[in-house]
Design a protein around this motif. Structure first.
Motif, PDB file in Angstrom:
ATOM      1  N   LEU A  50      52.417  21.909  32.898  1.00  0.00           N
ATOM      2  CA  LEU A  50      51.603  23.097  33.183  1.00  0.00           C
ATOM      3  C   LEU A  50      50.241  22.703  33.743  1.00  0.00           C
ATOM      4  O   LEU A  50      49.713  23.372  34.629  1.00  0.00           O
ATOM      5  N   ALA A  51      49.676  21.594  33.237  1.00  0.00           N
ATOM      6  CA  ALA A  51      48.385  21.117  33.739  1.00  0.00           C
ATOM      7  C   ALA A  51      48.484  20.732  35.214  1.00  0.00           C
ATOM      8  O   ALA A  51      47.591  21.047  36.004  1.00  0.00           O
ATOM      9  N   VAL A  52      49.579  20.097  35.591  1.00  0.00           N
ATOM     10  CA  VAL A  52      49.772  19.686  36.988  1.00  0.00           C
ATOM     11  C   VAL A  52      49.933  20.907  37.885  1.00  0.00           C
ATOM     12  O   VAL A  52      49.292  21.025  38.936  1.00  0.00           O
ATOM     13  N   ILE A  53      50.769  21.845  37.466  1.00  0.00           N
ATOM     14  CA  ILE A  53      50.989  23.068  38.256  1.00  0.00           C
ATOM     15  C   ILE A  53      49.691  23.840  38.396  1.00  0.00           C
ATOM     16  O   ILE A  53      49.328  24.301  39.485  1.00  0.00           O
ATOM     17  N   PHE A  54      48.965  23.992  37.287  1.00  0.00           N
ATOM     18  CA  PHE A  54      47.684  24.691  37.304  1.00  0.00           C
ATOM     19  C   PHE A  54      46.725  24.045  38.310  1.00  0.00           C
ATOM     20  O   PHE A  54      46.081  24.727  39.096  1.00  0.00           O
ATOM     21  N   PHE A  55      46.618  22.724  38.272  1.00  0.00           N
ATOM     22  CA  PHE A  55      45.695  21.989  39.144  1.00  0.00           C
ATOM     23  C   PHE A  55      46.014  22.249  40.617  1.00  0.00           C
ATOM     24  O   PHE A  55      45.119  22.545  41.418  1.00  0.00           O
ATOM     25  N   VAL A  56      47.274  22.174  40.968  1.00  0.00           N
ATOM     26  CA  VAL A  56      47.693  22.398  42.361  1.00  0.00           C
ATOM     27  C   VAL A  56      47.382  23.827  42.786  1.00  0.00           C
ATOM     28  O   VAL A  56      46.821  24.070  43.861  1.00  0.00           O
ATOM     29  N   VAL A  57      47.717  24.795  41.943  1.00  0.00           N
ATOM     30  CA  VAL A  57      47.464  26.206  42.271  1.00  0.00           C
ATOM     31  C   VAL A  57      45.965  26.464  42.390  1.00  0.00           C
ATOM     32  O   VAL A  57      45.519  27.183  43.288  1.00  0.00           O
ATOM     33  N   LEU A  58      45.169  25.853  41.503  1.00  0.00           N
ATOM     34  CA  LEU A  58      43.717  26.019  41.567  1.00  0.00           C
ATOM     35  C   LEU A  58      43.175  25.538  42.909  1.00  0.00           C
ATOM     36  O   LEU A  58      42.400  26.232  43.572  1.00  0.00           O
ATOM     37  N   LEU A  59      43.576  24.352  43.328  1.00  0.00           N
ATOM     38  CA  LEU A  59      43.081  23.812  44.597  1.00  0.00           C
ATOM     39  C   LEU A  59      43.557  24.640  45.780  1.00  0.00           C
ATOM     40  O   LEU A  59      42.803  24.867  46.734  1.00  0.00           O
ATOM     41  N   LEU A  60      44.784  25.115  45.727  1.00  0.00           N
ATOM     42  CA  LEU A  60      45.300  25.969  46.811  1.00  0.00           C
ATOM     43  C   LEU A  60      44.564  27.305  46.863  1.00  0.00           C
ATOM     44  O   LEU A  60      44.404  27.892  47.930  1.00  0.00           O
ATOM     45  N   GLY A  61      44.101  27.770  45.696  1.00  0.00           N
ATOM     46  CA  GLY A  61      43.391  29.050  45.630  1.00  0.00           C
ATOM     47  C   GLY A  61      42.023  29.014  46.275  1.00  0.00           C
ATOM     48  O   GLY A  61      41.522  30.027  46.743  1.00  0.00           O
ATOM     49  N   GLY A  62      41.388  27.850  46.291  1.00  0.00           N
ATOM     50  CA  GLY A  62      40.099  27.714  46.957  1.00  0.00           C
ATOM     51  C   GLY A  62      38.922  28.130  46.100  1.00  0.00           C
ATOM     52  O   GLY A  62      39.068  28.638  44.987  1.00  0.00           O
ATOM     53  N   THR A  63      37.738  27.905  46.639  1.00  0.00           N
ATOM     54  CA  THR A  63      36.492  28.209  45.956  1.00  0.00           C
ATOM     55  C   THR A  63      36.345  29.694  45.698  1.00  0.00           C
ATOM     56  O   THR A  63      36.470  30.503  46.617  1.00  0.00           O
ATOM     57  N   TYR A  64      36.070  30.025  44.418  1.00  0.00           N
ATOM     58  CA  TYR A  64      35.875  31.417  43.988  1.00  0.00           C
ATOM     59  C   TYR A  64      37.032  32.329  44.422  1.00  0.00           C
ATOM     60  O   TYR A  64      36.873  33.524  44.549  1.00  0.00           O
ATOM     61  N   GLY A  65      38.189  31.747  44.678  1.00  0.00           N
ATOM     62  CA  GLY A  65      39.338  32.552  45.067  1.00  0.00           C
ATOM     63  C   GLY A  65      39.412  32.835  46.553  1.00  0.00           C
ATOM     64  O   GLY A  65      40.222  33.632  47.002  1.00  0.00           O
ATOM     65  N   VAL A  66      38.566  32.179  47.354  1.00  0.00           N
ATOM     66  CA  VAL A  66      38.635  32.346  48.807  1.00  0.00           C
ATOM     67  C   VAL A  66      39.223  31.056  49.348  1.00  0.00           C
ATOM     68  O   VAL A  66      38.720  29.986  49.038  1.00  0.00           O
ATOM     69  N   PRO A  67      40.271  31.004  50.070  1.00  0.00           N
ATOM     70  CA  PRO A  67      40.871  32.084  50.833  1.00  0.00           C
ATOM     71  C   PRO A  67      41.941  32.884  50.107  1.00  0.00           C
ATOM     72  O   PRO A  67      42.451  33.851  50.664  1.00  0.00           O
ATOM     73  N   SER A  68      42.308  32.509  48.870  1.00  0.00           N
ATOM     74  CA  SER A  68      43.405  33.215  48.225  1.00  0.00           C
ATOM     75  C   SER A  68      43.052  33.655  46.813  1.00  0.00           C
ATOM     76  O   SER A  68      43.267  32.920  45.850  1.00  0.00           O
ATOM     77  N   PRO A  69      42.512  34.879  46.678  1.00  0.00           N
ATOM     78  CA  PRO A  69      42.168  35.351  45.333  1.00  0.00           C
ATOM     79  C   PRO A  69      43.385  35.433  44.410  1.00  0.00           C
ATOM     80  O   PRO A  69      43.272  35.207  43.212  1.00  0.00           O
ATOM     81  N   GLY A  70      44.558  35.712  44.983  1.00  0.00           N
ATOM     82  CA  GLY A  70      45.774  35.784  44.161  1.00  0.00           C
ATOM     83  C   GLY A  70      46.099  34.449  43.510  1.00  0.00           C
ATOM     84  O   GLY A  70      46.462  34.389  42.334  1.00  0.00           O
TER      85      GLY A  70
END
Length: 191
Positions: free
Chosen positions: A18-38
């Motif tokens: 879960l830590a690995v998945i979370f980390f990848v999703v966090l980085l893909l989400g970008g700063t403050y949720g930009v470009p992907s707030p979802g």
């Protein structure tokens, strides 16, 4: 009601992927949720669910008297992987200063390495101050990960995040000192 004896350990180990998945999703989400707030919301929810399992596995192990040396050793390791992923991810995104992250990681992994080294002699369970520190890290990271600036504004959100991270830094350092003092006292008593 009985539960499988290995359920708390399985919950602990589940935090690692879960830590690995979370980390990848966090980085893909970008700063403050930009470009992907979802994706940012998804990362925050993954973190909150994963860090909540720390309470669940401990509760089950204590309630059903199935505390194990495996759990005592791997529970803090899984916690540190998860919180470390959060701290590093926020620093990579430029939302948290690297010097704070480095101090926290040195304390966290220094103590983890010590636990692994002495594990052949005895398992060092987390002390009460370490548990408070981990709980506060979870709350602070949960706040910092949630893109709540969309609701309350970037200024107030940044201020609260900064205050929480300074408190986390202080608790992390103080609990590290407490751990070292306890280990020194313990080794003197054995001698």
């Amino acid at each position: 009601m009985t539960i499988p004896r290995q359920l708390p350990n399985a919950i602990t180990i589940a935090r690692i992927p879960l830590a690995v998945i979370f980390f990848v999703v966090l980085l893909l989400g970008g700063t403050y949720g930009v470009p992907s707030p979802g994706l940012r919301w998804t990362a925050a929810i993954l973190f909150i669910v994963a860090i909540s399992t720390d309470w669940v596995d401990g509760y089950l192990a204590r309630k059903y008297d199935i505390v194990s040396d495996f759990g005592k050793l791997w529970d803090p390791i899984a916690d540190k992987l998860l919180t470390g992923a959060g701290f590093i991810g926020l620093a990579i995104l430029g939302e948290l200063q690297w010097w704070i992250v480095l101090i926290i990681l040195v304390r966290e992994w220094g103590i983890t390495v010590h636990r692994l080294v002495v594990a052949k002699e005895h398992v060092v369970a987390a002390a009460w101050m370490g548990k408070i520190k981990t709980a506060f890290q979870g709350v602070a990271l949960g706040w910092a990960l949630l893109p709540l600036h969309e609701l309350i504004g970037l200024g107030p959100w940044t201020l609260v995040t900064g205050v929480l991270m300074i408190i986390v830094l202080i608790l992390t350092v103080v609990s590290g000192i407490d751990y070292i003092v306890a280990q020194v006292r313990g080794s003197r008593q054995k001698a």
